[in-house]
Design a protein around this motif. Sequence first.
Motif, PDB file in Angstrom:
ATOM      1  N   LEU A  92     -26.147 -35.345  14.946  1.00 60.81           N
ATOM      2  CA  LEU A  92     -25.233 -34.480  14.184  1.00 60.81           C
ATOM      3  C   LEU A  92     -24.042 -34.078  15.046  1.00 60.81           C
ATOM      4  O   LEU A  92     -24.208 -33.665  16.192  1.00 60.81           O
ATOM      5  CB  LEU A  92     -25.971 -33.225  13.711  1.00 60.81           C
ATOM      6  N   LEU A  93     -22.870 -34.221  14.483  1.00 60.35           N
ATOM      7  CA  LEU A  93     -21.631 -33.847  15.165  1.00 60.35           C
ATOM      8  C   LEU A  93     -20.912 -32.803  14.324  1.00 60.35           C
ATOM      9  O   LEU A  93     -20.662 -33.008  13.131  1.00 60.35           O
ATOM     10  CB  LEU A  93     -20.735 -35.071  15.367  1.00 60.35           C
ATOM     11  N   TRP A  94     -20.585 -31.667  14.937  1.00 60.11           N
ATOM     12  CA  TRP A  94     -19.841 -30.619  14.246  1.00 60.11           C
ATOM     13  C   TRP A  94     -18.362 -30.987  14.306  1.00 60.11           C
ATOM     14  O   TRP A  94     -17.760 -31.026  15.386  1.00 60.11           O
ATOM     15  CB  TRP A  94     -20.089 -29.269  14.886  1.00 60.11           C
ATOM     16  N   LYS A  95     -17.827 -31.236  13.137  1.00 60.63           N
ATOM     17  CA  LYS A  95     -16.469 -31.768  13.057  1.00 60.63           C
ATOM     18  C   LYS A  95     -15.633 -30.898  12.118  1.00 60.63           C
ATOM     19  O   LYS A  95     -16.078 -30.545  11.023  1.00 60.63           O
ATOM     20  CB  LYS A  95     -16.516 -33.208  12.540  1.00 60.63           C
ATOM     21  N   GLU A  96     -14.439 -30.556  12.558  1.00 62.76           N
ATOM     22  CA  GLU A  96     -13.553 -29.725  11.745  1.00 62.76           C
ATOM     23  C   GLU A  96     -12.857 -30.576  10.695  1.00 62.76           C
ATOM     24  O   GLU A  96     -12.151 -31.541  11.011  1.00 62.76           O
ATOM     25  CB  GLU A  96     -12.515 -29.030  12.628  1.00 62.76           C
ATOM     26  N   ILE A  97     -13.079 -30.228   9.437  1.00 66.06           N
ATOM     27  CA  ILE A  97     -12.486 -30.952   8.311  1.00 66.06           C
ATOM     28  C   ILE A  97     -11.836 -29.926   7.390  1.00 66.06           C
ATOM     29  O   ILE A  97     -12.520 -29.013   6.882  1.00 66.06           O
ATOM     30  CB  ILE A  97     -13.541 -31.770   7.544  1.00 66.06           C
ATOM     31  N   ASP A  98     -10.530 -30.060   7.180  1.00 65.08           N
ATOM     32  CA  ASP A  98      -9.771 -29.149   6.311  1.00 65.08           C
ATOM     33  C   ASP A  98      -9.941 -27.697   6.722  1.00 65.08           C
ATOM     34  O   ASP A  98     -10.094 -26.790   5.882  1.00 65.08           O
ATOM     35  CB  ASP A  98     -10.200 -29.328   4.845  1.00 65.08           C
ATOM     36  N   GLY A  99      -9.949 -27.467   8.022  1.00 66.23           N
ATOM     37  CA  GLY A  99     -10.027 -26.106   8.521  1.00 66.23           C
ATOM     38  C   GLY A  99     -11.421 -25.519   8.560  1.00 66.23           C
ATOM     39  O   GLY A  99     -11.587 -24.356   8.961  1.00 66.23           O
ATOM     40  N   HIS A 100     -12.419 -26.271   8.134  1.00 68.74           N
ATOM     41  CA  HIS A 100     -13.796 -25.787   8.137  1.00 68.74           C
ATOM     42  C   HIS A 100     -14.655 -26.694   9.016  1.00 68.74           C
ATOM     43  O   HIS A 100     -14.450 -27.902   9.064  1.00 68.74           O
ATOM     44  CB  HIS A 100     -14.363 -25.748   6.716  1.00 68.74           C
ATOM     45  N   MET A 101     -15.627 -26.089   9.686  1.00 66.32           N
ATOM     46  CA  MET A 101     -16.534 -26.855  10.546  1.00 66.32           C
ATOM     47  C   MET A 101     -17.635 -27.465   9.686  1.00 66.32           C
ATOM     48  O   MET A 101     -18.427 -26.742   9.061  1.00 66.32           O
ATOM     49  CB  MET A 101     -17.129 -25.949  11.624  1.00 66.32           C
ATOM     50  N   GLU A 102     -17.671 -28.786   9.647  1.00 64.41           N
ATOM     51  CA  GLU A 102     -18.675 -29.505   8.880  1.00 64.41           C
ATOM     52  C   GLU A 102     -19.680 -30.155   9.832  1.00 64.41           C
ATOM     53  O   GLU A 102     -19.306 -30.660  10.901  1.00 64.41           O
ATOM     54  CB  GLU A 102     -18.023 -30.587   8.017  1.00 64.41           C
ATOM     55  N   ILE A 103     -20.938 -30.143   9.421  1.00 59.56           N
ATOM     56  CA  ILE A 103     -21.988 -30.800  10.218  1.00 59.56           C
ATOM     57  C   ILE A 103     -22.195 -32.187   9.637  1.00 59.56           C
ATOM     58  O   ILE A 103     -22.725 -32.346   8.525  1.00 59.56           O
ATOM     59  CB  ILE A 103     -23.295 -29.986  10.184  1.00 59.56           C
ATOM     60  N   THR A 104     -21.740 -33.204  10.368  1.00 58.77           N
ATOM     61  CA  THR A 104     -21.779 -34.586   9.881  1.00 58.77           C
ATOM     62  C   THR A 104     -22.792 -35.406  10.678  1.00 58.77           C
ATOM     63  O   THR A 104     -23.025 -35.156  11.859  1.00 58.77           O
ATOM     64  CB  THR A 104     -20.396 -35.247  10.009  1.00 58.77           C
ATOM     65  N   THR A 105     -23.375 -36.374  10.010  1.00 60.86           N
ATOM     66  CA  THR A 105     -24.307 -37.304  10.664  1.00 60.86           C
ATOM     67  C   THR A 105     -23.528 -38.532  11.112  1.00 60.86           C
ATOM     68  O   THR A 105     -22.941 -39.249  10.285  1.00 60.86           O
ATOM     69  CB  THR A 105     -25.432 -37.729   9.706  1.00 60.86           C
TER      70      THR A 105
END
Length: 922
Positions: free
Chosen positions: A469-482
């Motif tokens: 899991l990588l915490w990635k900033e998307i559209d100003g929000h931190m998303e937890i992506t696989t």
Amino acid sequence: IFLIPCFVISTDIALSCQNADFVGASSPGDIIIGGLFAVHSEMLHPEGDPIKPVIQNCAGFEIQVFLQTLAMIHAIETINNSTLLSGVTLGYEIYDTCAEVTKAMASALRFLPKVNSSEDAVELKCNYTDYIPRVKAVTGATYSEVSMAVSRLLALQLIPQVSPASSAEILSDKIRFPSFFRTIPSDFHQTRAMTRLICESGWNWIGVIATDDDNGRFALESFGVQAMANNVCIAFKEMLPAYLSDSTFHTKVDHAIEKIVKETRVNVIVVFMRQFHVLKLFKKAIERNVNKIWIASDNWSGAVKISTIPNIRQLGTVVGFGFKSGDISSFQEFLRNLHEKPTENNKFLREYIILSSVCAHLEYHDFQKCIASQSQDNLLENDGSKPQIWRDDFLSANVEPGFICSTTLAVYAIAHAIKGQCKDRDCKDPSAFTPWELLEKLKKVVIIDDDKEVKFDSNGDMNISYDVLLWKEIDGHMEITTVAEYDADKGGFIFEDEEKKKDFLALKKIQSTCSQHCRPGQVKKVTESPHTCCYECIYCPENHYSNKTDMDYCYRCNNKTYWAPTNSSTCYRKTIYFLAWTDWFAVFLLLLSAFGVVLVLSICVIFTKNLDTPVVKASGGLTVCYIILFSHFLIFLSTIFFIDVPTEFKCKTRQALFGISFTLCISCILIKSLKILLAFSFDPKLQNFLKCMYKPIPTVVTCTGIQVIICTFWLIFRTPFVSQNFSIPRAIILECNEGSIVAFGIMLGYIAALAFICFIFAFKGRKLPENYNEAKFITFGMLIYFIAWIVFIPVYATTFGKYLPAVEIIVVLISNYGILCCTFLPKCYIIIYKQETNTKSAFLKMVYTYSSKSAGSVAVSQVSLDSKSSSFRATVTDSCKTENDSVNGNCHFQVPGQPLIKGKVLPKNAARTMVRKRVSSI
């Protein structure tokens, strides 16, 4: 021997508080499954002394764990609505452990009373084989420290315990925890995955923060072993108190942050902590503007409540490992309809509704913070005072798929084990089977999950893969992506697409090393630091190399045919040197040899055309000249075997050909020297000796044959061979090893001995007529030979390299040219340029003149002298001073320093006649 019988203890342990007041959520069924979850993060402790043994209320509502309880309920309801158990219904009793071992133990005691007992009491026995508790299996607990304590209690009756979240490696020990199972991998695989990530990213200098409980300590120990095995150094370790109520908690958090800030070279932090610990740590880190890479454990890698902290992006990058997720669409549907569920038997759900009502006016993060801060005492005060407000969006947003799937899998594993147990039994009867019988079925359960078969291994673990899991900033929000999948069995990362792989590989841009990486060509030199990751980079020495980054030692070029310069990342093949045909010096020497061959052929032609002339006859005749010229030709020819790539044939041929050819040449010249000396020696004793020695063919054959024998023995016993000379660091010189220096010396020494004898004989006959004085030139030729080879010995001994054969070629050419020119060129000069002297009449005239001059000397040799000393030397002093002396035939001689002696000598005319005959016979 004393026998101590085990009796059944009739005493019962009565549970003092009512079960209905203690359970968090329950539902009746034919078979009851227990549940232990840390729905609250801490248990409240009364201030002041004394502390009473009373179960206290809890605080810190954990949404993520609450969702796990809902996942268990949803799974049980789904199974009851399916045909999996054929009419047998599952019930549940779920208790809150409040993340405390004492609370968990009190909850676990509720599982142990006997089925259908009128009292909640646990019988104490030595043998529980036939004992049937009312709970057949348990799901939980959340934390490993709690699971360890509970498992020991449940192991008393071998009640199966299946945890969806406890990952401590020690729980795989089936001797200490015989009834414990889990639907996740152990921390061994998690720490190995972390180490693999660290190594592939090029990091070796990291920090670790863990909670000071069994789970944190065991995880830290496992990670330390993996890190050491992969040359990863832990710069610092910080342990935080396991309970938030600990008075030192905030102080230790501050100390940990100070350590992180101080260690500027540590840019990667591994965190083994519970979610509420991480929450406190990150808030403090944000205040201190800490920016690092955070490697998250499975406990908090997917925690939405942490990823939504304000300014979380300032912390840097979070990458972690979560339990493998699957399809949770049915659970999401269950959450959407949850508001329709009754809350009478679910205190957790009722508490959530009250919390939602209390905190409904707040934004998302503040709402979450408000929920976590409320205690059960506060809720009792607010119960019913606020209108009920339902926020199912908040639940959906906080779902962590990995925990939901592992919890669902735990329930289904128990259900499949019950199915196997109920094939031949009526499981509507709660006493149909015992927990230990169910335990045996559980060990063999195989479940189809996401079209894959999963089962427990011999340690009770399910070694399913991890999600990276990588915490990635998307559209100003931190998303937890696989971004990837970690295969626990193969120990490698699997990427779904290139875009995610790029995100994963971008982590390598961050450096976290104690020292700069040593490039290929360099090697680590450990400094005084206790850590092996702190070192200096030094260059690999000559003939050593390193072909990887951060190598501990340099490899040696493993073959003498390779070399490496200083600071090299590879070995290079050494350049092979030899005296090639294309080398300018070799070409020059070959031209000299070719010129010598042409010279030999020219002399041969000249002598053949002038076969009957006195000069040719005086040279010993055409046969002897041909043999000598042929030997010169072979000597010139032998030089080509010194050039180009040495081979076994060349090494054996060149010395033997030169030695035999030169010996043949010297032998023939020796015969000529003997003949000259015989012609002009008037000493009867010497003449007799020379006549015995003068046997041309046997002498030549014998002298040459001895050299043939020497060379034959040499080639048989110590034959020359091709060798590689490594004396030059970056080159290999191909050369001929003579095999035996002794044999080589004997061959040359034998030639030198013949040449010396030839020199002595030629020197004695050096006073021939000027135009026919061959002995004098033979003497010069031998002198040239001696000088060349005397100079050759030190030069040959001190020379190395590809031009060593050239030294031998030069000395061969010099000696060969010297003898050839001294032997034949004066005669060729007479034949070509002084043809008037190369006639029979001119020859007889010269002999007459020479005989007239030598007559007196001949007379001297006939006188009988008293002194026979070898040092005695007579000189003629006007042997016939007057005409009367000449007529009377009396000549006189005088010894230097002595008075004139008179004696009877040969008549002068007779002496002349004798000299003419000798000279004519040459």
